[in-house]
Design an enzyme around this catalytic site. Sequence first.
Site, PDB file in Angstrom:
ATOM      1  N   ARG A  19      19.938 -98.286 107.908  1.00  0.00           N
ATOM      2  CA  ARG A  19      19.321 -97.087 108.449  1.00  0.00           C
ATOM      3  C   ARG A  19      20.260 -96.059 108.917  1.00  0.00           C
ATOM      4  O   ARG A  19      21.409 -96.507 109.566  1.00  0.00           O
ATOM      5  CB  ARG A  19      18.525 -97.653 109.693  1.00  0.00           C
ATOM      6  CG  ARG A  19      17.549 -98.501 109.390  1.00  0.00           C
ATOM      7  CD  ARG A  19      16.606 -99.071 110.567  1.00  0.00           C
ATOM      8  NE  ARG A  19      15.814-100.147 110.049  1.00  0.00           N
ATOM      9  CZ  ARG A  19      14.922-100.574 111.056  1.00  0.00           C
ATOM     10  NH1 ARG A  19      15.059-100.514 112.243  1.00  0.00           N
ATOM     11  NH2 ARG A  19      13.965-101.796 110.539  1.00  0.00           N
TER      12      ARG A  19
ATOM     13  N   ASP B  73      14.264-111.838 108.992  1.00  0.00           N
ATOM     14  CA  ASP B  73      12.852-111.016 109.058  1.00  0.00           C
ATOM     15  C   ASP B  73      11.714-111.837 108.393  1.00  0.00           C
ATOM     16  O   ASP B  73      12.216-112.736 107.547  1.00  0.00           O
ATOM     17  CB  ASP B  73      13.026-109.865 108.121  1.00  0.00           C
ATOM     18  CG  ASP B  73      11.726-108.756 108.235  1.00  0.00           C
ATOM     19  OD1 ASP B  73      11.072-108.924 109.411  1.00  0.00           O
ATOM     20  OD2 ASP B  73      11.591-107.645 107.674  1.00  0.00           O
TER      21      ASP B  73
ATOM     22  N   GLN C 204      18.446-108.716 108.730  1.00  0.00           N
ATOM     23  CA  GLN C 204      17.369-109.079 109.736  1.00  0.00           C
ATOM     24  C   GLN C 204      17.239-110.518 109.482  1.00  0.00           C
ATOM     25  O   GLN C 204      17.092-110.824 108.232  1.00  0.00           O
ATOM     26  CB  GLN C 204      16.119-108.144 109.726  1.00  0.00           C
ATOM     27  CG  GLN C 204      16.473-106.935 110.143  1.00  0.00           C
ATOM     28  CD  GLN C 204      14.948-106.138 109.946  1.00  0.00           C
ATOM     29  OE1 GLN C 204      14.439-106.319 108.955  1.00  0.00           O
ATOM     30  NE2 GLN C 204      14.832-105.216 110.954  1.00  0.00           N
TER      31      GLN C 204
ATOM     32  N   CYS D 220       9.454-105.088 104.963  1.00  0.00           N
ATOM     33  CA  CYS D 220       8.010-105.284 104.736  1.00  0.00           C
ATOM     34  C   CYS D 220       7.370-104.741 103.430  1.00  0.00           C
ATOM     35  O   CYS D 220       6.620-105.490 102.912  1.00  0.00           O
ATOM     36  CB  CYS D 220       7.169-104.913 106.114  1.00  0.00           C
ATOM     37  SG  CYS D 220       8.088-103.573 106.982  1.00  0.00           S
TER      38      CYS D 220
ATOM     39  N   LYS E  16       3.493-104.102 119.400  1.00  0.00           N
ATOM     40  CA  LYS E  16       4.501-105.069 119.176  1.00  0.00           C
ATOM     41  C   LYS E  16       4.806-105.849 120.694  1.00  0.00           C
ATOM     42  O   LYS E  16       5.062-105.305 121.788  1.00  0.00           O
ATOM     43  CB  LYS E  16       5.830-104.705 118.611  1.00  0.00           C
ATOM     44  CG  LYS E  16       6.533-103.689 119.214  1.00  0.00           C
ATOM     45  CD  LYS E  16       8.015-103.233 118.654  1.00  0.00           C
ATOM     46  CE  LYS E  16       8.415-102.129 119.375  1.00  0.00           C
ATOM     47  NZ  LYS E  16       9.706-101.637 118.842  1.00  0.00           N
TER      48      LYS E  16
ATOM     49  N   HIS F 223       7.267-112.151 107.372  1.00  0.00           N
ATOM     50  CA  HIS F 223       6.010-111.512 107.436  1.00  0.00           C
ATOM     51  C   HIS F 223       5.160-112.555 107.223  1.00  0.00           C
ATOM     52  O   HIS F 223       5.081-113.335 106.223  1.00  0.00           O
ATOM     53  CB  HIS F 223       6.019-110.370 106.464  1.00  0.00           C
ATOM     54  CG  HIS F 223       6.980-109.197 106.825  1.00  0.00           C
ATOM     55  ND1 HIS F 223       8.039-109.064 106.131  1.00  0.00           N
ATOM     56  CD2 HIS F 223       6.753-108.106 107.669  1.00  0.00           C
ATOM     57  CE1 HIS F 223       8.601-108.118 106.658  1.00  0.00           C
ATOM     58  NE2 HIS F 223       7.864-107.423 107.463  1.00  0.00           N
TER      59      HIS F 223
ATOM     60  N   HIS G 217       4.710-108.790 111.604  1.00  0.00           N
ATOM     61  CA  HIS G 217       6.113-108.599 111.402  1.00  0.00           C
ATOM     62  C   HIS G 217       6.828-109.600 112.242  1.00  0.00           C
ATOM     63  O   HIS G 217       6.618-109.186 113.602  1.00  0.00           O
ATOM     64  CB  HIS G 217       6.562-107.262 111.436  1.00  0.00           C
ATOM     65  CG  HIS G 217       5.720-106.121 110.674  1.00  0.00           C
ATOM     66  ND1 HIS G 217       6.495-105.664 109.553  1.00  0.00           N
ATOM     67  CD2 HIS G 217       4.515-106.166 110.338  1.00  0.00           C
ATOM     68  CE1 HIS G 217       5.360-104.921 108.932  1.00  0.00           C
ATOM     69  NE2 HIS G 217       4.255-105.046 109.700  1.00  0.00           N
TER      70      HIS G 217
END
Length: 644
Positions: free
Chosen positions: A365, A385, A383, A336, A467, A387, A513
Amino acid sequence: MPAITLPDGSVRRFEGAVTGADVAAAIGPGLARAALAMKVDGRPQDLARTIAHDASVVFITRRDDDALEMIRHDAAHVLAEAVQALYPGTQVTIGPSIENGFYYDFARNEPFSPEDFPAIEAKMREIVARNEPFVREEWDREEAIQFFAGRGEGYKAQLIRDLPESETITIYRQGAWLDLCRGPHMRGTGDVGTAFKLTKVAGAYWRGDHRNAMLSRIYGTAWRDQKELDAYLHQVAEAEKRDHRRIGREMDLFHIQEEAVGSIFWHPKGWRLYRTLESYMRRRQEAAGYEEVKTPQLVDRSLWERSGHWESYREHMFIATVEDEDKTLAVKPMNCPCHVQIFRQGLRSYRELPLRMAEFGACHRYEPSGALHGIMRVRAFTQDDAHIFCTEDQVAPETARFVAMLRSVYADLGFENFRIKFADRPTLRAGDDSTWDRAEAALREACRLADVDYTLNPGEGAFYGPKLEFVLRDAIGRDWQCGTLQVDYVLPSRLDAEYVGEDSARHRPVMLHRAILGSFERFLGILIEHHAGRFPLWLAPVQVVVASIVSDAAPYAEEVAATLRGAGLQATADTRNEKINAKIREHSLAHVPVLAVVGRREAESRQVALRRLGGADQTILSLDETVAVLREEATPPDLRAAIM
RNA sequence: GCCGGCGUAGCUCAGUGGUAGAGCAACUGAUUCGUAAUCAGUAGGUCCACAGUUCAAAUCUGUGCGUCGGCACCA
């Protein structure tokens, strides 16, 4: 003179207070034998409780779902008595019923081992055979604390101290043994029956807090009868065969080794599966108005400090340095902040919103070692992912669009059932309360508009916003968060994202997100277990094996495989000097969805005999028909919809 | 990270202090066969690593690593 209303609507009147057992006996001897407990005005209670006023009463018998929960709860008490009888000095703490069974947490210096199970189970059977009635008593709070403290049961004493003053302290006796418990229970220990089994031992923190002492937990499963228990144990054994770690090895999809703990070595077949899923997601995202980007792997710590991640997650980040530069870089744990950097290039207009920025972002991570699990919980993952930068007004429609897309993707991949959780503000968070009020209200409203049913997951939101969690279940019954949607009013402000509005003033966008798969690694793990390795044709890494029966048919088998490959199918020929039975067995065990068998007959007539995985029958088709049929069937669902 | 189990051939596992084993897979040869295992032979091991105990360690002890099951964690 209580009037008791029964489920069939009939009313029975009694002279003075009666117990549930009395009522059951008055109705009939069959019910008196079968009733284990009751619900009085919807509240579960012991059969021995008296009913003094008008009430509706439903009796719980062994057949009811409520009975299963009671069997398990009572089994936990029986387990606790057995353990204290066998291992003096062991303290009891709590022991609830859970899905499929129960557990009890004990405090004991020496841990339990599965080798202790036979003795404990034997003792439990003794207690069940004695059929001690469960006797409920109400105790004075201080006396109860004194009693347990005096017996060296410090945890129980603490539990009572922490109960609210208004709570009635109840104790349940079973013969000479007793436990603090809210109840209700069945009539006696005999009602537990013998269809139980201790399954595993584990450590568990007192009250679920890692700063507290670690207790010894014993898990068990319990059912109405032996048949149900056997069925459950069989189901567990079957589920183990679907384990993605096992199938991953059997199908030669991936491996993990000591030198790269938490990272995956994808083998050719596994990587093909991965790429099939990635291509599908890329098409779906492009169709849904996302624009794909790629951002740096190594990013200076200053950006993570500004975003707030450094403060919250520094110890979970991989850090990289070089000798001749005095800089600290972090391998990105998420995408992000980088996406905000792209958003911040140039001046953005409200006309560009909603701006949907997607990335198949590879993140690292440093997950705690105990959390690692096959390919589902790893330290290096990618991911799907994205945004969505939007105005506050766009939060609800964008959420609705996202949920619709997620449902459609999950359906394409074979998942019709999943759960949605709404995780609200955590204790440690960025942003003030009024911002959180707005973010949570916006997400709630968006759920209402999108017709999303959710359960609340209190305090589990991200540090920057509430979320939605989209949860799928693996073969072994474990739940995994895959999809997510997070409403974020905080990061745009911390990283100074802005756009020019209709009023030509500058405004903060809201960031959504969102991920559908979550991580490719986790989702593929779930996908493998969900299909037990038997993928639909479009996902299967090996779609067709052309098996020759005799060596004379080998050239034709090669030709068929090449023709299928030319049509875009993943096909190989198996012309080894093996019997056809052996080839069929081998490729069936490898979960190859389609076998094309060719012998002399097929080679001469230019046909193939198609055999589907799991089926025993065959279809004879010409080579042209085979190509047409399989090409159609191997078309990904999104492209198929476009054709029709 | 915490508690516990486990770590032996590519895989599944046996081996409780005295010369490392089985099945399947692999390799070689024979077999040309019609829908879930053709036969025979050959080869294959730092017994996870390091340290210790012992005349002697896969086996006992300690430490580390990995893995499995829970717990805690999951931006």
